[in-house]
Design an enzyme around this catalytic site. Structure first.
Site, mmCIF file in Angstrom:
data_model
loop_
_atom_site.group_PDB
_atom_site.id
_atom_site.type_symbol
_atom_site.label_atom_id
_atom_site.label_comp_id
_atom_site.label_asym_id
_atom_site.label_seq_id
_atom_site.Cartn_x
_atom_site.Cartn_y
_atom_site.Cartn_z
ATOM 1 N N GLY A 12 0.830 -1.202 0.000
ATOM 2 C CA GLY A 12 0.000 0.000 0.000
ATOM 3 C C GLY A 12 0.859 1.244 0.000
ATOM 4 O O GLY A 12 2.097 1.172 0.076
ATOM 5 N N GLY A 15 1.451 5.336 -4.013
ATOM 6 C CA GLY A 15 1.203 6.527 -4.832
ATOM 7 C C GLY A 15 0.164 6.236 -5.904
ATOM 8 O O GLY A 15 0.151 6.878 -6.956
ATOM 9 N N LYS A 16 -0.721 5.274 -5.617
ATOM 10 C CA LYS A 16 -1.749 4.910 -6.610
ATOM 11 C C LYS A 16 -2.679 6.072 -6.912
ATOM 12 O O LYS A 16 -3.145 6.224 -8.036
ATOM 13 C CB LYS A 16 -2.578 3.713 -6.115
ATOM 14 C CG LYS A 16 -1.790 2.432 -5.979
ATOM 15 C CD LYS A 16 -2.643 1.311 -5.437
ATOM 16 C CE LYS A 16 -3.134 1.534 -4.029
ATOM 17 N NZ LYS A 16 -2.093 1.569 -2.997
ATOM 18 N N GLY A 40 -5.954 5.672 1.896
ATOM 19 C CA GLY A 40 -5.803 7.123 1.916
ATOM 20 C C GLY A 40 -5.037 7.524 0.678
ATOM 21 O O GLY A 40 -3.899 7.108 0.487
ATOM 22 N N HIS A 41 -5.661 8.264 -0.198
ATOM 23 C CA HIS A 41 -4.999 8.732 -1.413
ATOM 24 C C HIS A 41 -4.881 10.245 -1.346
ATOM 25 O O HIS A 41 -5.862 10.921 -1.064
ATOM 26 C CB HIS A 41 -5.818 8.369 -2.667
ATOM 27 C CG HIS A 41 -5.791 6.908 -2.972
ATOM 28 N ND1 HIS A 41 -6.650 6.322 -3.878
ATOM 29 C CD2 HIS A 41 -5.012 5.925 -2.519
ATOM 30 C CE1 HIS A 41 -6.383 5.038 -3.950
ATOM 31 N NE2 HIS A 41 -5.397 4.767 -3.130
ATOM 32 N N ARG A 144 -22.154 -14.065 6.579
ATOM 33 C CA ARG A 144 -23.538 -13.891 6.098
ATOM 34 C C ARG A 144 -24.456 -13.251 7.132
ATOM 35 O O ARG A 144 -25.611 -13.607 7.286
ATOM 36 C CB ARG A 144 -24.091 -15.243 5.603
ATOM 37 C CG ARG A 144 -23.353 -15.667 4.345
ATOM 38 C CD ARG A 144 -23.517 -17.094 4.026
ATOM 39 N NE ARG A 144 -22.851 -17.932 4.999
ATOM 40 C CZ ARG A 144 -22.744 -19.245 4.918
ATOM 41 N NH1 ARG A 144 -23.270 -19.865 3.891
ATOM 42 N NH2 ARG A 144 -22.129 -19.933 5.823
ATOM 43 N N GLN A 224 -4.897 -0.297 -1.001
ATOM 44 C CA GLN A 224 -3.893 -1.166 -0.356
ATOM 45 C C GLN A 224 -2.906 -1.710 -1.403
ATOM 46 O O GLN A 224 -2.645 -1.036 -2.377
ATOM 47 C CB GLN A 224 -4.576 -2.312 0.420
ATOM 48 C CG GLN A 224 -5.290 -1.843 1.690
ATOM 49 C CD GLN A 224 -6.658 -1.258 1.442
ATOM 50 O OE1 GLN A 224 -7.448 -1.837 0.735
ATOM 51 N NE2 GLN A 224 -6.946 -0.118 2.025
ATOM 52 N N THR A 239 -4.852 -7.043 4.988
ATOM 53 C CA THR A 239 -6.206 -6.522 5.150
ATOM 54 C C THR A 239 -7.167 -7.670 4.812
ATOM 55 O O THR A 239 -6.742 -8.785 4.518
ATOM 56 C CB THR A 239 -6.415 -5.252 4.291
ATOM 57 O OG1 THR A 239 -7.652 -4.646 4.688
ATOM 58 C CG2 THR A 239 -6.414 -5.554 2.795
ATOM 59 N N GLY A 306 -1.742 8.594 10.273
ATOM 60 C CA GLY A 306 -0.640 9.467 10.696
ATOM 61 C C GLY A 306 0.559 8.698 11.251
ATOM 62 O O GLY A 306 1.552 9.291 11.672
ATOM 63 N N LEU A 336 10.670 8.660 -7.124
ATOM 64 C CA LEU A 336 12.096 8.568 -7.446
ATOM 65 C C LEU A 336 12.872 9.750 -6.887
ATOM 66 O O LEU A 336 14.065 9.650 -6.585
ATOM 67 C CB LEU A 336 12.271 8.549 -8.965
ATOM 68 C CG LEU A 336 12.339 7.169 -9.608
ATOM 69 C CD1 LEU A 336 12.334 7.303 -11.101
ATOM 70 C CD2 LEU A 336 13.590 6.429 -9.153
ATOM 71 N N GLY A 419 7.494 13.460 -7.901
ATOM 72 C CA GLY A 419 6.945 14.400 -6.931
ATOM 73 C C GLY A 419 5.439 14.270 -6.887
ATOM 74 O O GLY A 419 4.842 13.579 -7.714
HETATM 75 P P1 IMP Z 1 -7.000 -2.968 8.060
HETATM 76 O O1 IMP Z 1 -7.163 -2.932 6.575
HETATM 77 O O2 IMP Z 1 -7.362 -1.665 8.730
HETATM 78 O O3 IMP Z 1 -7.680 -4.146 8.672
HETATM 79 O O4 IMP Z 1 -5.431 -3.162 8.377
HETATM 80 C C1 IMP Z 1 -4.741 -4.370 8.058
HETATM 81 C C2 IMP Z 1 -3.308 -4.072 7.636
HETATM 82 O O5 IMP Z 1 -3.317 -3.392 6.379
HETATM 83 C C3 IMP Z 1 -2.551 -3.147 8.582
HETATM 84 O O6 IMP Z 1 -1.181 -3.507 8.561
HETATM 85 C C4 IMP Z 1 -2.725 -1.767 7.967
HETATM 86 O O7 IMP Z 1 -1.690 -0.873 8.345
HETATM 87 C C5 IMP Z 1 -2.645 -2.134 6.496
HETATM 88 N N1 IMP Z 1 -3.352 -1.180 5.621
HETATM 89 C C6 IMP Z 1 -4.677 -1.091 5.405
HETATM 90 N N2 IMP Z 1 -4.968 -0.137 4.521
HETATM 91 C C7 IMP Z 1 -3.800 0.376 4.138
HETATM 92 C C8 IMP Z 1 -3.423 1.386 3.189
HETATM 93 O O8 IMP Z 1 -4.262 1.992 2.498
HETATM 94 N N3 IMP Z 1 -2.097 1.641 3.064
HETATM 95 C C9 IMP Z 1 -1.152 0.954 3.773
HETATM 96 N N4 IMP Z 1 -1.450 0.003 4.658
HETATM 97 C C10 IMP Z 1 -2.759 -0.286 4.843
#
Ligand code: IMP
Length: 429
Positions: A12, A15-16, A40-41, A144, A224, A239, A306, A336, A419
């Site tokens: 994850g 930089g998607k 988070g993007h 379910r 992710q 996840t 954060g 880069l 950047g």
């Molecule tokens: P969850 O998705 O909140 O259940 O977290 C499971 C794992 O995935 C943890 O290690 C989180 O830090 C990681 N994770 C979930 N979403 C992101 C993401 O968008 N970026 C980076 N790590 C993520």
């Protein structure tokens, strides 16, 4: 064929969002298919910094319709907040611009509380989740007993389901030493959000297939990354969804015949947030240099939580694996610019595990934890590359690094980012 899949190649945070923002310029529809507001993007347009968690970054292109697919888990309260925030920044998010699948599952206050309870109960073995209720929502889906977004249209039924869900969760929440939820308040918050979201809810499978049939271009924006995939990642430190290519098809409900490109996104070094193995992890000065100070939003601190990210050298074993799992047709290498100023740069080309050299990550957690990276060292570059806009602006050693990564993961690299700004992309061919 009109569908492009955009997939994170690491853990994850590759930089998607900024790559999706670039590809969205040629898309009619941008769809998310997995995960929820754990993502988070960050996308920068001029002076404005957009932090998106649920809504695809395609929303910033006025001709694009955004879709939240059935494979997602959606917190309705947080979605309404995000819609309001984006609209306050001057971008309309009307029901003709955002479509929510009636089959997506809801994250309720019970799921958020259960996430905290589960992490607390795991103690030292905590996953380090984002505490957004992702795991418990997917657990209810596969068990379910989840609530789908279609139920937002029927307030009475919704209230009843929410009430029962909170009552079911409370004993576990209390057993973990947390305060029980008030079922009435929990239900009310969701119902207020439901009223706002009702006009956005549609049958997304029908919607996507109709758009694809007419030749519209659909960009499927992964959240992710491959190593967080519930099947292909380093389980259990993953996840609860499928961010890889297969997840896009089940998470939106269309067939593979529409897919013409699978674009992987990899960062020029490695980062990870949360627990779990990370063979090329660095500590001390080198890690701090890669991480940045946190003064800039693009430094390596979680957009959602954060938390400072763990940082390390680029791991080509992981990239090679990600390319295999999703069938990348190309890889975009991001950030880069962060590598400027290192005398030399290391890339893990393979691992040594129990005396054997392997080119793919082992399939057990115990072996992955024992994996020692085998490094190749490349010369670094001192030039600031953030102003590069074409191939000829890049130093020879930067081009050499890019070329070597492409060789090691056996996928062409045609584009790199230097950047966070929209125009800080270099198209190499
Ligand atoms: P969850 O998705 O909140 O259940 O977290 C499971 C794992 O995935 C943890 O290690 C989180 O830090 C990681 N994770 C979930 N979403 C992101 C993401 O968008 N970026 C980076 N790590 C993520």
């Amino acid at each position: 064929m009109p569908a492009t899949l955009l997939i994170g190649a690491q853990w994850g945070d590759e930089g998607k969002g900024r790559v999706a923002d670039w590809l969205a310029a040629d898309a009619n529809v941008v769809a998310r298919y997995a995960g929820g507001d754990n993502a988070g993007h960050t996308v920068v347009v001029g002076q404005k910094v957009f932090k998106l968690h649920l809504i695809p970054s395609g929303i910033l292109h006025s001709s694009v319709t955004c879709v939240l697919g059935n494979g997602m888990v959606i917190n309705p309260v947080n979605l309404v907040r995000e819609i309001d925030e984006i609209e306050a920044m001057g971008v309309p998010v009307t029901p003709d611009r955002l479509v929510i699948s009636s089959r997506a599952h809801l994250i309720t206050p019970a799921h958020v509380a259960l996430d905290a309870a589960s992490e607390k109960a795991r103690g030292a073995d905590a996953i380090g989740t984002t505490l957004r209720g992702i795991g418990p929502a997917y657990l209810d889906k596969t068990g379910r007993q989840g609530i789908r977004a279609g139920s937002l249209r029927n307030e009475e039924e919704l209230a009843d389901m929410l009430y029962r869900m909170v009552e079911r969760a409370n004993p576990t929440v209390v057993a973990a030493g947390l305060a029980p939820l008030d079922p009435q308040k929990a239900a009310l918050d969701v119902i207020v959000a439901a009223r706002r979201l009702q006009p956005y809810i549609k049958d997304v499978t029908e919607y996507i297939n109709t758009r694809l049939k007419t030749g519209d271009r659909v960009l499927c924006e992964g959240a992710q990354g491959t190593m967080l995939d519930v099947d292909h990642g380093d389980y259990p430190f993953v996840t609860s969804s499928s961010p890889t290519a297969g997840g896009a098809l089940t998470g939106l409900g269309f067939g593979p015949r529409y897919v013409d490109s699978v674009v992987g996104v990899g960062k020029a070094f490695s980062t990870r947030v949360g627990s779990g193995p990370m063979p090329t992890e660095l500590s001390g000065d080198l890690a701090s240099r890669l991480r940045g100070t946190g003064e800039n939003f693009w430094d390596e601190f979680g957009t959602t939580t954060g938390r400072p990210r763990r940082c390390g050298w680029l791991d080509a074993v992981i990239l090679r694996y990600a390319a295999r799992v999703s069938g990348f047709t190309e890889l975009v290498l991001t950030k880069l610019d962060v590598l400027s100023g290192f005398d030399e740069l290391k890339i893990a080309t393979s691992y040594r595990v129990d005396g054997h050299e392997v080119s793919m990550p082992p399939d057990t957690l115990a072996q992955l934890e024992r994996a020692e990276p085998v490094y190749e060292t490349l010369p670094g570059w001192s030039e600031d590359v953030s102003r590069a806009r074409q191939r000829s602006d890049l130093p020879t050693n930067t081009l050499r690094y890019i070329q070597r990564v492409a060789e090691l993961c056996e996928v062409p690299i045609n584009t790199v980012s230097v950047g966070p700004e929209r125009d800080q992309l270099v198209h190499l061919s």
